[in-house]
Each structure stands twice: as C-alpha cells, then as structure tokens.
Scaffold this motif. Structure first.
Motif, PDB file in Angstrom:
ATOM      1  N   SER A 168      36.403  56.041  45.070  1.00  0.00           N
ATOM      2  CA  SER A 168      36.496  57.495  44.919  1.00  0.00           C
ATOM      3  C   SER A 168      37.819  58.060  45.407  1.00  0.00           C
ATOM      4  O   SER A 168      38.167  59.188  45.071  1.00  0.00           O
ATOM      5  N   ASN A 231      34.261  62.233  48.715  1.00  0.00           N
ATOM      6  CA  ASN A 231      35.217  62.256  47.613  1.00  0.00           C
ATOM      7  C   ASN A 231      36.192  63.401  47.804  1.00  0.00           C
ATOM      8  O   ASN A 231      35.915  64.342  48.571  1.00  0.00           O
ATOM      9  N   ARG A 255      30.880  63.165  42.212  1.00  0.00           N
ATOM     10  CA  ARG A 255      29.937  62.157  41.756  1.00  0.00           C
ATOM     11  C   ARG A 255      28.932  62.795  40.820  1.00  0.00           C
ATOM     12  O   ARG A 255      28.523  63.940  40.980  1.00  0.00           O
TER      13      ARG A 255
END
Length: 498
Positions: A168, A231, A255
């Motif tokens: 990520s 992230n 995500r």
C-alpha cells in the motif's frame, strides 16, 4: 487541508517513517522470539562434563581462564532440569501458534488494512513476554510451552500485515531496498535479542530479560499507533506532494470495502507460488536452526561464557543485516539499469542466499573446537543468507500486489512449520550436544538448501500473475456486457428507424 497542515511538521516522507516503524516492528518481534534461546542456557541446570566424556562425545573444553573450568567443567545454569528434547519442544512451541494466524492475519490485513493487524499482534506478544517468568516459576516447562504458543499466535500476523502495508505504501522502484530494509529488522532483532540477553544475564537474573523486552515492545506499540496508518489515503500527516506521488505510482490508495474472495485455488496451484514456498522452506529450515539453537551450540558445544555467547551468537546476524540492506539497493540498481529482469534478480539473490550458507555451515562443523574459525564460518553463512531478502522475500509483492498479504501468509506460514520441526529435530539428534551429532544436523541442512533452491531457480517468477487481476477482469467483463447491451439497443433503434 488537514494533510498539508500537519505535513509541515515532518521532514521525512511518511513512507520512510512507516518503513522505519515496520523495521522496528520486526526487530522487536524477533527480540521477543529469540531471547529465550539465550535465556534458556541460564534457566536449565546442565550436568557435569568431565574431561573424558568431553573427548568421547567431541565436546569442546572451556578455556582454562573460565571460572569453574578444569578437569570437570560445570556451567551451573539454572534450577530447571529439562532434557534436550524438552528444550527442543520449548524452543519450537512458539512456531505452533505462529503458523496458525498467518492466513487469518493476511486476510484481515487485506480487508481492513495492516495497521491494527500488525500492532495488536505485537502488543499481545509483549504481554505474554512479560508473563513468561510467572508462567515458568509456577507451571514449569508445560506452562512455558503453552505461553510460547500464545506468543506465536500474536506474532503470526506480523509478516502478512507488513506485506499489505508495503504493497500500500512502497512503489515498485523502491521495493527491493525498502523491502530489504524492513525485513532486515529480523536480523537486527536477532542481534539485539542475543547480545542484550547475554549482557543482561551476565549481571541480572533471567526474568529481567523478559521484563525489559516486553516493556520496550509496549512502548513501540504506542508510538506506532500514533505515527502510522494503513494507507496514504487515510494518513492525516502526509504531504500533498507525497500523496499525489504515491497515487501516481501505486494507483488507488484506499482499500476496497468489498474485496473479491481470495483466489486460493489459483494461488495454491500456481507454479511460481509453489517454487516460492519451496525456497521459503529451505531458507527457514537453516535460519530457524541458527536462530533457535546457535546459542545452545555456542554454550554447550563450544563452552562460551554467557557474555561471549551473546556477543558471538549475535555477530552473524549483524553481518546478515548489512548484506540484506546493501544487496537490496544493489538489486534495485541492477533491475532499473536492465542488467537483470525482476525474475532474474529474485532467482540469483535467492540462490546466493542458500548455496553459500549451506557450504559454510558444514565447514563450521568441521572446524572442531577452533572457536575463531567456527565464528567466522557461521558469520559468513548468515551474511550470505542476507541476500534472501532482495531475492524471494519480496517476491510475493511481485506475483500479486493485490493479494500480497495472503501470499506472504502462505509462504511464511508454511516456512514457519520448519520452526516447529527444526528445534525438535536438533533436540532429538543431539542428546549429548556433541560435534559429531551437530555435524549430521548441518549436513541435513545442506541437502535441504540445495534441493529447495534448485526448484526455485527453475520455476520462480517476478512477473505479476494473471489471478492478481481477477477482480479487474470481472469488472471489465461487466463493462463489456454493458457496452454490448448499449450497442444492441442502438442497433435496434437504428433498424426501427429504418
């Protein structure tokens, strides 16, 4: 904007801060994992080793300057009378729990992000580390085995969660160097665990080892919780420039709320994936024998003092860390300059990480009681093993960035089974802790290294696999159906007008 308001307080990019915290996560995880390997030499009462028996069993003599040496050497140790086989089960029990939470940890991290999957696992391991002296003193080796299994359950989420975090946050062009840096925390943790445990045991009783490392891990948890996020899209401190850069390099930062099911059949039947698992098994067999049993070899066979044991047991891992970081940069350089494809780099560095250690470990067994030469061979073996990190350790990110957590869970989880088998195997094969018994152990390790590396060198791949984009193909198919339906409607309308 919230992000730009806080970003001015950080002169280091957030992906670097995350990498540093992930590096320290692996380091403290390994510290808590390996400190028992040194502490157990002072927890267990060892029998007297006479001069004659040491010759018969090929056990080295302690230096004359070592207190208690002479015709009969007694290293004292502790109050617990545990056999070699019992010690093998104690050292391997951690990996029983460790294996069980790999796949669940990977799936949870892919679904909800890696931050809490990683940090809560480390926190639980820290709590169980703090409870270790209480468990041993009141429940003996059975209680210790149970507690180590629980520690393994907590720490089993570490590598899957880290793989999700790296997928990520880390662009492909930085993957080898940052990945090697992060995963190299295992070597620093092993260095710190062995070295500091030896120094602590030289001055204090063995419970202090677990108290110190448990408290340090709780402190890490508090810092990580504040600084790190799953992230870039959810990070409140990231700069606009870094966010846009990562968005360009990595694509979608948030995500998916509804991830498609993990394509387990495709993953488990993938030839490159099977080759990756083989390489992991080979590496982990050698690595866990060294991590779990090198301090015992130094203490029981070479008769090092507890302080020297900590120093010389940690030296090979320090060299391994230096090699892993430097070859991570070298791997990226070779790939960017087109000297190697990604596949070629993964194969070459993985091969180096297996063949040279296999040779040097066997040579160490033939160095006999030449302590300096033994340390040199072990140090070279672990040093070359460091090229494993820019080799197959980052390979799951190559094969499937979307399912990196699941791939890491499978490879690291299956590899960790050797962490269960290796210490038990050593305990069974070395009842007398003799050089000749250990030589057989190292030859078995040699064979395992060679076979698994051969498989990886033929069938490994650094290319993204087709099943990585299964969800995208489904979306494309749906879009195709919509476009076809629209075309059909237009054709009907055209014919009706005609």
């Amino acid at each position: 904007m919230v992000q730009s308001r806080f970003a001015k307080f950080f002169c280091i990019p957030q992906r670097i801060i995350l990498s540093i915290m992930c590096f320290s996560a692996i380091a403290i995880a390994y510290v808590m994992r390996v400190c028992l390997s040194v502490a157990i030499t002072e927890m267990v009462a060892r029998p007297n080793i006479t001069l004659s028996s040491s010759k018969n069993h090929s056990i080295c003599l302690a230096d004359p300057s070592t207190p208690g040496s002479g015709g009969s050497h007694h290293s004292g140790g502790g109050e617990y009378h545990w056999s070699q086989e019992q010690q093998g089960w104690i050292l391997s029990s951690f990996y029983i729990g460790y294996v069980l939470t790999h796949v669940p940890g990977g799936v949870i991290a892919e679904k909800y992000g890696g931050k809490w999957t990683l940090s809560l696992g480390i926190l639980s391991t820290a709590i169980f580390t703090l409870l270790t002296p209480f468990a041993v003193q009141h429940g003996g080796h059975i209680a210790l085995i149970i507690l180590r299994i629980l520690m393994g359950l907590g720490e089993g989420t570490t590598f899957p969660a880290l793989s999700v975090l790296l997928a990520s946050w880390v662009p492909e062009k930085e993957r080898s160097k940052l990945g090697s840096f992060v995963f190299g925390g295992g070597q620093i943790g092993t260095v710190a665990g062995n070295l500091l445990s030896g120094l602590i045991l030289n001055s204090y009783s063995w419970p202090v080892v677990f108290y110190v490392f448990g408290i340090a891990s709780v402190v890490w948890f508090l810092i990580f919780t504040v600084l790190c996020y799953s992230n870039p899209g959810s990070h409140p401190f990231i700069s606009t420039e870094e966010r846009e850069y990562l968005e360009t390099e990595l694509g979608q930062l948030k995500r998916h709320k509804h991830l498609p099911p993990t394509p387990w059949i495709s993953i488990l039947t993938s030839v490159p994936m099977i080759a990756l698992v083989c390489a992991q098994i080979g590496h982990d067999w050698g690595f866990y024998i060294m991590v779990s049993d090198l301090p015992k070899y130094m203490s029981e066979v070479l008769q090092f003092s507890i302080k020297d044991n900590g120093i010389y047991s940690s030296l090979p891992y320090l060299v391994m860390w230096i090699v892993s970081v430097s070859t991570g940069w070298l791997s990226d350089f070779l790939i960017v300059r087109k000297f190697f494809t990604i596949t070629g780099a993964r194969k070459w560095f993985t091969g180096i990480a297996a063949i040279f250690p296999a040779i040097f470990i066997v040579l160490a067994s033939y160095a006999g009681c030449n302590k300096l030469l033994v340390v040199v061979w072990f140090t070279l073996a672990m040093g070359f093993m460091g090229t494993f990190y820019p080799g197959m350790k980052v390979n799951p990110l190559d094969l499937s960035p979307n399912y990196a957590g699941s791939l890491m869970a499978v490879t690291n989880g299956i590899g960790a089974l050797t962490g269960v088998a290796a210490p038990v195997f050593v305990g069974i094969m070395t009842p007398n802790s003799s050089l000749t018994e250990w030589r057989i152990v190292f030859w078995v390790t040699f064979v395992i290294f060679v076979i698994t590396t051969f498989v990886y060198s033929i069938w490994a791949s650094g290319e993204v696999q087709p099943w990585n984009d299964g969800n995208r193909r489904s979306e494309s198919a749906e879009l195709g159906k919509i476009e076809n339906n629209n075309d059909n409607e237009k054709q009907i309308e055209f014919h009706q007008k005609q």
